[in-house]
Design an enzyme around this catalytic site. Structure first.
Site, PDB file in Angstrom:
ATOM      1  N   LYS A 115       0.830  -1.210   0.000  1.00 30.29           N
ATOM      2  CA  LYS A 115       0.000   0.000   0.000  1.00 30.29           C
ATOM      3  C   LYS A 115       0.862   1.257   0.000  1.00 30.29           C
ATOM      4  O   LYS A 115       0.495   2.265  -0.602  1.00 30.29           O
ATOM      5  CB  LYS A 115      -0.951   0.006   1.198  1.00 30.29           C
ATOM      6  N   LYS A 197      -3.295 -11.251  -6.538  1.00 31.33           N
ATOM      7  CA  LYS A 197      -4.621 -11.595  -6.000  1.00 31.33           C
ATOM      8  C   LYS A 197      -5.694 -10.736  -6.668  1.00 31.33           C
ATOM      9  O   LYS A 197      -5.405  -9.638  -7.146  1.00 31.33           O
ATOM     10  CB  LYS A 197      -4.644 -11.429  -4.475  1.00 31.33           C
ATOM     11  N   LYS A 200      -9.934  -5.351  -5.008  1.00 31.91           N
ATOM     12  CA  LYS A 200     -10.888  -4.260  -5.232  1.00 31.91           C
ATOM     13  C   LYS A 200     -10.239  -3.096  -5.943  1.00 31.91           C
ATOM     14  O   LYS A 200     -10.877  -2.348  -6.656  1.00 31.91           O
ATOM     15  CB  LYS A 200     -11.357  -3.701  -3.883  1.00 31.91           C
TER      16      LYS A 200
HETATM   17  P1  TYM Z   1     -10.300  -6.808   3.014  1.00 32.92           P
HETATM   18  O1  TYM Z   1     -11.409  -5.828   3.186  1.00 32.92           O
HETATM   19  O2  TYM Z   1      -9.205  -6.456   2.082  1.00 32.92           O
HETATM   20  O3  TYM Z   1     -10.874  -8.190   2.583  1.00 32.92           O
HETATM   21  C1  TYM Z   1     -11.961  -8.800   3.257  1.00 32.92           C
HETATM   22  C2  TYM Z   1     -11.790 -10.312   3.281  1.00 32.92           C
HETATM   23  O4  TYM Z   1     -11.698 -10.810   1.950  1.00 32.92           O
HETATM   24  C3  TYM Z   1     -10.536 -11.648   1.843  1.00 32.92           C
HETATM   25  N1  TYM Z   1      -9.998 -11.503   0.471  1.00 32.92           N
HETATM   26  C4  TYM Z   1      -9.741 -12.534  -0.333  1.00 32.92           C
HETATM   27  N2  TYM Z   1      -9.893 -13.864  -0.175  1.00 32.92           N
HETATM   28  C5  TYM Z   1      -9.559 -14.654  -1.217  1.00 32.92           C
HETATM   29  N3  TYM Z   1      -9.086 -14.187  -2.394  1.00 32.92           N
HETATM   30  C6  TYM Z   1      -8.921 -12.858  -2.609  1.00 32.92           C
HETATM   31  N4  TYM Z   1      -8.483 -12.412  -3.782  1.00 32.92           N
HETATM   32  C7  TYM Z   1      -9.255 -11.957  -1.551  1.00 32.92           C
HETATM   33  N5  TYM Z   1      -9.224 -10.613  -1.404  1.00 32.92           N
HETATM   34  C8  TYM Z   1      -9.674 -10.347  -0.168  1.00 32.92           C
HETATM   35  C9  TYM Z   1      -9.569 -11.093   2.887  1.00 32.92           C
HETATM   36  O5  TYM Z   1      -8.620 -12.063   3.263  1.00 32.92           O
HETATM   37  C10 TYM Z   1     -10.512 -10.747   4.014  1.00 32.92           C
HETATM   38  O6  TYM Z   1     -10.797 -11.894   4.804  1.00 32.92           O
HETATM   39  N6  TYM Z   1      -7.602  -6.015   7.110  1.00 32.92           N
HETATM   40  C11 TYM Z   1      -8.773  -6.702   6.591  1.00 32.92           C
HETATM   41  C12 TYM Z   1     -10.059  -6.293   7.280  1.00 32.92           C
HETATM   42  C13 TYM Z   1     -10.029  -6.463   8.757  1.00 32.92           C
HETATM   43  C14 TYM Z   1     -10.136  -7.697   9.449  1.00 32.92           C
HETATM   44  C15 TYM Z   1     -10.060  -7.343  10.846  1.00 32.92           C
HETATM   45  C16 TYM Z   1     -10.296  -9.022   9.067  1.00 32.92           C
HETATM   46  C17 TYM Z   1      -9.880  -5.465   9.660  1.00 32.92           C
HETATM   47  N7  TYM Z   1      -9.914  -5.998  10.919  1.00 32.92           N
HETATM   48  C18 TYM Z   1     -10.121  -8.307  11.826  1.00 32.92           C
HETATM   49  C19 TYM Z   1     -10.361  -9.994  10.059  1.00 32.92           C
HETATM   50  C20 TYM Z   1     -10.267  -9.638  11.433  1.00 32.92           C
HETATM   51  C21 TYM Z   1      -8.906  -6.333   5.123  1.00 32.92           C
HETATM   52  O7  TYM Z   1      -8.413  -5.332   4.682  1.00 32.92           O
HETATM   53  O8  TYM Z   1      -9.695  -7.181   4.447  1.00 32.92           O
END
Ligand code: TYM
Length: 334
Positions: A115, A197, A200
Site C-alpha cells: 500500500k 490476488k 478491489k
Molecule cells: P479486506 O477488506 O481487504 O478483505 C476482506 C476479506 O476478503 C478476503 N480476500 C480474499 N480472499 C480470497 N481471495 C482474494 N483475492 C481476496 N481478497 C480479499 C480477505 O482475506 C478478508 O478476509 N484487514 C482486513 C479487514 C479487517 C479484518 C479485521 C479481518 C480489519 N480488521 C479483523 C479480520 C479480522 C482487510 O483489509 O480485508
C-alpha cells in the site's frame, strides 16, 4: 467464551467494490457459523481511512457493505453486524496495543509495503499501524477464530504475537485467536494476471468480478480470463490461470479439483470458462436480489445498526475495562 460458545470475529473494509475474492475467501464462509460460534462481523470503516476517502462515498459504501453481509445470509439476530466506528473501544485498545508492538514487526508487513508503494504521496502513520487496529478488533471480543482469506494471515500472526506478549506480562488477558479458511477460495487470483490476488483496487476492471456484476458481464470477463497454452483443464502449478478458474468453480459448486478435471476431460477452455462464468453468475443472482430488497427497507437496516452496535459495545467494554485495570489506569469513580 460468550454463553458457552467460542467467539468468532471478522471484518471487511468498506473500500471499493467488493470482489468475488472477498466473497469466496471470506463472506461466503461466514454464513452458518452462528450455531457454533458467537459471531461478530464488522464493517471496518476506521481501517478504510488509511487511504483517502470521499466522505459521502465512504458512508454509502459502508452501508452497502453492511447490507451485503445480511444479503449473503448473516441473520443480524444471530450475528453481531456493526460499524467499527460505532464502538470506540477499537480505537482505545489499539492505542494500548500500539505500546506493545515493535516498529520492526510492522515494517515486515507485506500489505504495508504494497500500500505504501501504491500511495507514495500518503504514507501515513495509520497505514503503518493498521495491523495494530486489526489486532485490537480481534482481541477486543476475546475471539477464538477469525475467518479470513490468505492475504490476511500475516496480520493474524502479528495479532497472536501482540496478545502473547501482553499475556506474558499481565497474565491471561487475551484469548489467542486462530485463523480459519474455507476449503476452496482462500486465495482467488486476478483474471488478467494469476500471479496477483483479485483485488478491489485493481485498475483493470476485467481482472476482478464485482459482486454487483450482471450475468453477461460475469461471463464476458471469464471468457477473457488469461489462461495457459496447454489446452487442458488440469489443476497444477504450471497452469496458474486454469488453476485459479478451477478454484473458483470448486468454491461455487462444492466440487473438488479432481471432479472438475474429470468433468472437463477432453473439452476445450471455451466450455470450461463458460461453465465457471455460469457457476459464478448463479451464486451472485440471489445475493444481488436480496441486496436490492434489503436496501429498500431503511428502517430495518437502521435498527440492525443500532441494536448491534449496542451489543458490540457491551462486549468491547468488558475487555477494555479489564485491560485498562491491568495496565494501571486509575479506576473510574461512580
Ligand atoms: P479486506 O477488506 O481487504 O478483505 C476482506 C476479506 O476478503 C478476503 N480476500 C480474499 N480472499 C480470497 N481471495 C482474494 N483475492 C481476496 N481478497 C480479499 C480477505 O482475506 C478478508 O478476509 N484487514 C482486513 C479487514 C479487517 C479484518 C479485521 C479481518 C480489519 N480488521 C479483523 C479480520 C479480522 C482487510 O483489509 O480485508
Amino acid at each position: 467464551m460468550i454463553d458457552g460458545k467460542k467467539v468468532l470475529f471478522s471484518g471487511m473494509q468498506a473500500t471499493g467494490n467488493l470482489t468475488l475474492g472477498n466473497y469466496l475467501g471470506a463472506l461466503k464462509n461466514w454464513v452458518n457459523l452462528s450455531d457454533e460460534y458467537e459471531c461478530f462481523y464488522s464493517v471496518v470503516d476506521m481501517h478504510s481511512i488509511t487511504v483517502r476517502q470521499d466522505p459521502s462515498e465512504l458512508r454509502q459504501r459502508a452501508r452497502k457493505l453492511l447490507t451485503l453481509y445480511i444479503a449473503a445470509g448473516l441473520d443480524p439476530k444471530k450475528n453481531c453486524i456493526y460499524y467499527q466506528s460505532h464502538v470506540s473501544g477499537h480505537a482505545e485498545l489499539a492505542w494500548i496495543l500500539n505500546c506493545f508492538t515493535y516498529m520492526g514487526e510492522l515494517n515486515r508487513m507485506t500489505q504495508f509495503k504494497d500500500k505504501a508503494a501504491k500511495h507514495a504521496d500518503n504514507i501515513n502513520a495509520g497505514l503503518f499501524t493498521y495491523p495494530v487496529l486489526m489486532a485490537s478488533d480481534i482481541l477486543l471480543y476475546q475471539s477464538d477464530v477469525v475467518p479470513v482469506g490468505k492475504d490476511q494471515l500475516q496480520h493474524l500472526e502479528i495479532t497472536r504475537d501482540i496478545a502473547q506478549r501482553f499475556n506474558a506480562i499481565y497474565g491471561d488477558i487475551f484469548t489467542i485467536p486462530e485463523p480459519f479458511m474455507g476449503k476452496a477460495g482462500a486465495n482467488i487470483k486476478s483474471l488478467q494476471d494469476p500471479s496477483k490476488k483479485m483485488s478491489k483496487s485493481d485498475e483493470n476492471t476485467n481482472a476482478s468480478i464485482y459482486l454487483m456484476d450482471d450475468p453477461d458481464t460475469v461471463i464476458r470477463k471469464f471468457k477473457r480470463a488469461v489462461t495457459d497454452s496447454e489446452a487442458q483443464v488440469r489443476y497444477c502449478e504450471e497452469q496458474p490461470g486454469i488453476r485459479n478458474l478451477i478454484e473458483i468453480y470448486c468454491a461455487c459448486t462444492g466440487k473438488t479439483p479432481e471432479e472438475t478435471e474429470k468433468e472437463f476431460d477432453g473439452k476445450g477452455y471455451g466450455d470450461f470458462k463458460l461453465a465457471v462464468g455460469e457457476s459464478v453468475a448463479d451464486i451472485l443472482k440471489p445475493l444481488q436480489a436480496r441486496f436490492e430488497e434489503l436496501s429498500r427497507d431503511k428502517a430495518y437496516i437502521d435498527n440492525v445498526i443500532k441494536e448491534n452496535a449496542d451489543k458490540a459495545n457491551y462486549y468491547a467494554m468488558k475487555t477494555l475495562r479489564k485491560v485498562q485495570k491491568k495496565i494501571g489506569f486509575p479506576e473510574r469513580i461512580r
